[in-house]
Design a protein around this motif. Structure first.
Motif, PDB file in Angstrom:
ATOM      1  N   ARG A  59       3.882 -40.007  39.467  1.00  0.00           N
ATOM      2  CA  ARG A  59       5.274 -39.538  39.423  1.00  0.00           C
ATOM      3  C   ARG A  59       5.609 -38.901  40.768  1.00  0.00           C
ATOM      4  NH1 ARG A  59       5.287 -40.295  33.741  1.00  0.00           N
ATOM      5  NH2 ARG A  59       7.386 -41.103  34.064  1.00  0.00           N
ATOM      6  N   LYS A  60       6.924 -38.779  41.009  1.00  0.00           N
ATOM      7  CA  LYS A  60       7.392 -38.287  42.305  1.00  0.00           C
ATOM      8  C   LYS A  60       6.738 -36.951  42.681  1.00  0.00           C
ATOM      9  CE  LYS A  60      11.706 -37.400  44.790  1.00  0.00           C
ATOM     10  NZ  LYS A  60      11.052 -37.537  46.092  1.00  0.00           N
ATOM     11  N   GLN A  61       6.715 -36.075  41.689  1.00  0.00           N
ATOM     12  CA  GLN A  61       6.159 -34.749  41.959  1.00  0.00           C
ATOM     13  C   GLN A  61       4.684 -34.818  42.366  1.00  0.00           C
ATOM     14  OE1 GLN A  61       6.527 -32.057  38.684  1.00  0.00           O
ATOM     15  NE2 GLN A  61       6.125 -30.264  39.945  1.00  0.00           N
ATOM     16  N   GLU A  62       3.953 -35.698  41.669  1.00  0.00           N
ATOM     17  CA  GLU A  62       2.535 -35.835  42.000  1.00  0.00           C
ATOM     18  C   GLU A  62       2.354 -36.382  43.411  1.00  0.00           C
ATOM     19  OE1 GLU A  62       0.303 -37.167  38.077  1.00  0.00           O
ATOM     20  OE2 GLU A  62       2.075 -38.418  38.389  1.00  0.00           O
ATOM     21  N   ASP A  64       4.462 -35.982  45.961  1.00  0.00           N
ATOM     22  CA  ASP A  64       4.789 -34.923  46.907  1.00  0.00           C
ATOM     23  C   ASP A  64       3.642 -33.927  47.036  1.00  0.00           C
ATOM     24  OD1 ASP A  64       7.148 -36.193  47.127  1.00  0.00           O
ATOM     25  OD2 ASP A  64       8.318 -34.749  45.987  1.00  0.00           O
ATOM     26  N   ASN A  65       3.090 -33.555  45.879  1.00  0.00           N
ATOM     27  CA  ASN A  65       1.973 -32.609  45.902  1.00  0.00           C
ATOM     28  C   ASN A  65       0.803 -33.144  46.706  1.00  0.00           C
ATOM     29  OD1 ASN A  65       3.415 -30.930  44.321  1.00  0.00           O
ATOM     30  ND2 ASN A  65       2.321 -31.387  42.429  1.00  0.00           N
ATOM     31  N   ASP A  91       1.343 -32.723  50.305  1.00  0.00           N
ATOM     32  CA  ASP A  91       1.142 -31.342  50.727  1.00  0.00           C
ATOM     33  C   ASP A  91      -0.337 -31.038  50.950  1.00  0.00           C
ATOM     34  OD1 ASP A  91       3.762 -29.757  48.774  1.00  0.00           O
ATOM     35  OD2 ASP A  91       3.778 -30.854  50.668  1.00  0.00           O
TER      36      ASP A  91
END
Length: 342
Positions: free
Chosen positions: A182-185, A187-188, A191
């Motif tokens: 997923r998008k959040q994963e 992005d993380n 980082d």
DNA sequence: GATGAGCGA
């Protein structure tokens, strides 16, 4: 009806006569589904699920057979069949949401040739194990967007599909096959991306490579360090320090960024790759061109492809014979200066 | 270049 989720995480066998039908166009009706699914065998019941109050379709339905054979035949024959011009997606009903929630065995495929449709994707990827759900992303007129998804029943199928197909040519295009994130994963994970090379700027002019080594080696083993030197032999007041371990590099950034050393507040961060740096410079340059064009239309000159070592003063002198210069600035040592004439 | 949706009476 399918059995309720089993308590205590015990895996239930999939019910073999109940089908879940998803990706329904909003106006698809029970009777349309009944008619379609009757082709595969005697249908016991059909229901499009609807919002309790508005009665609007929730975009999925159940179709129940009495014979597992009929259900299997329906899956095979009717998965991706268009209803109201939209391909339906057929899977066995599974009321236990755990595999949906975990997203395990779920993979993502991109750079797909546009001629590859749902069926082709399914056939290609079913070589590695049983597929729960599969589809090619389509735009509103039914054209492939060039990427898709496959969720397997088993994690090992997903692993072997990724291993075998990633980078392989399908219809002459090398496909990417990787885990679904997923998008959040995504992005993380960016980082937390590991890096070894650290960029440091705003050094005092007298700071040397040895000074950098002294300061940075507090945080771990350094494989190299450099202070960048200009054509004039003077420090350009920035440099790089490469660590053996990414953890040490991260710690050095964490603890040294913004610290005052020899009266200078150091900037310490992850060193950008050349491509990242160029993107950044390009973005900034385009912005400063816009700003300058707005402010001083018709009065400024832009120069590019300057040598790294050119200074504001050198340029000012070079152009001074032609008029009064109100401002002269090298925007980035790598590309650009902007001159303003009145 | 791109990372869905998704389980009832």
């Amino acid at each position: 009806p399918a059995p309720a989720p089993a308590p205590g995480g015990v895996t239930q066998p999939l019910p073999t006569t109940s089908l879940y039908v998803g990706d329904l166009e909003a106006n698809v009706t029970d009777s349309q589904l009944y008619e379609l699914f009757s082709q595969a065998g005697q249908v016991v019941s059909v229901r499009v699920c609807r919002d309790v109050t508005s009665r609007r379709s929730l975009g999925y339905a159940y179709v129940n057979y009495s014979s597992p054979m009929d259900a299997a035949r329906a899956m095979e024959a009717l998965n991706f069949a268009p209803l109201n011009n939209k391909p339906i997606r057929v899977m066995y009903s599974n009321r236990d949401p755990s595999s949906r929630r975990s997203g395990s065995a779920n993979i993502f495929i991109k750079n797909l040739d546009k001629t590859i449709d749902n069926k082709t994707l399914h056939d290609t990827f079913s070589a590695f194990g049983a597929i729960l759900s599969c589809k090619v992303a389509m735009d509103d007129i039914g054209q492939s967007k060039g990427f898709g998804f496959v969720q397997y029943e088993k994690e090992e199928s997903a692993q072997s599909a990724m291993k075998s197909l990633n980078g392989m040519l399908i219809n002459d295009k090398p496909v990417y096959v990787g885990p679904f994130l997923r998008k959040q994963e995504r992005d993380n994970s960016f980082d937390k991306a590991k890096f070894n090379n650290v960029f440091v700027k705003n050094l005092s002019e007298s700071t040397t490579k040895d000074d950098l080594v002294k300061v940075f080696s507090e945080y771990g083993t350094i494989t190299s360090a450099v202070v960048m030197i200009g054509m004039d032999g003077k420090s350009r007041c920035f440099g790089f320090v490469n660590f053996e371990s990414p953890d040490d590099a991260a710690r050095a950034v964490e603890e040294l960024n913004g610290k005052k050393i020899n009266d200078k507040e150091w900037y310490v961060g992850r060193a950008q790759k050349k491509s990242e740096r160029e993107m950044d410079l390009k973005r900034r340059f385009e912005q400063s061109m816009k700003d300058a064009a707005d402010k001083y239309q018709g009065q400024n000159l832009y120069l590019k492809n300057l040598d790294d070592g050119i200074t504001d003063d050198q340029l000012r002198e070079l152009f001074s014979n032609f008029g009064k210069i109100t401002s002269c600035k090298v925007i980035s040592c790598f590309a650009i200066i902007l001159l303003l004439f009145v």
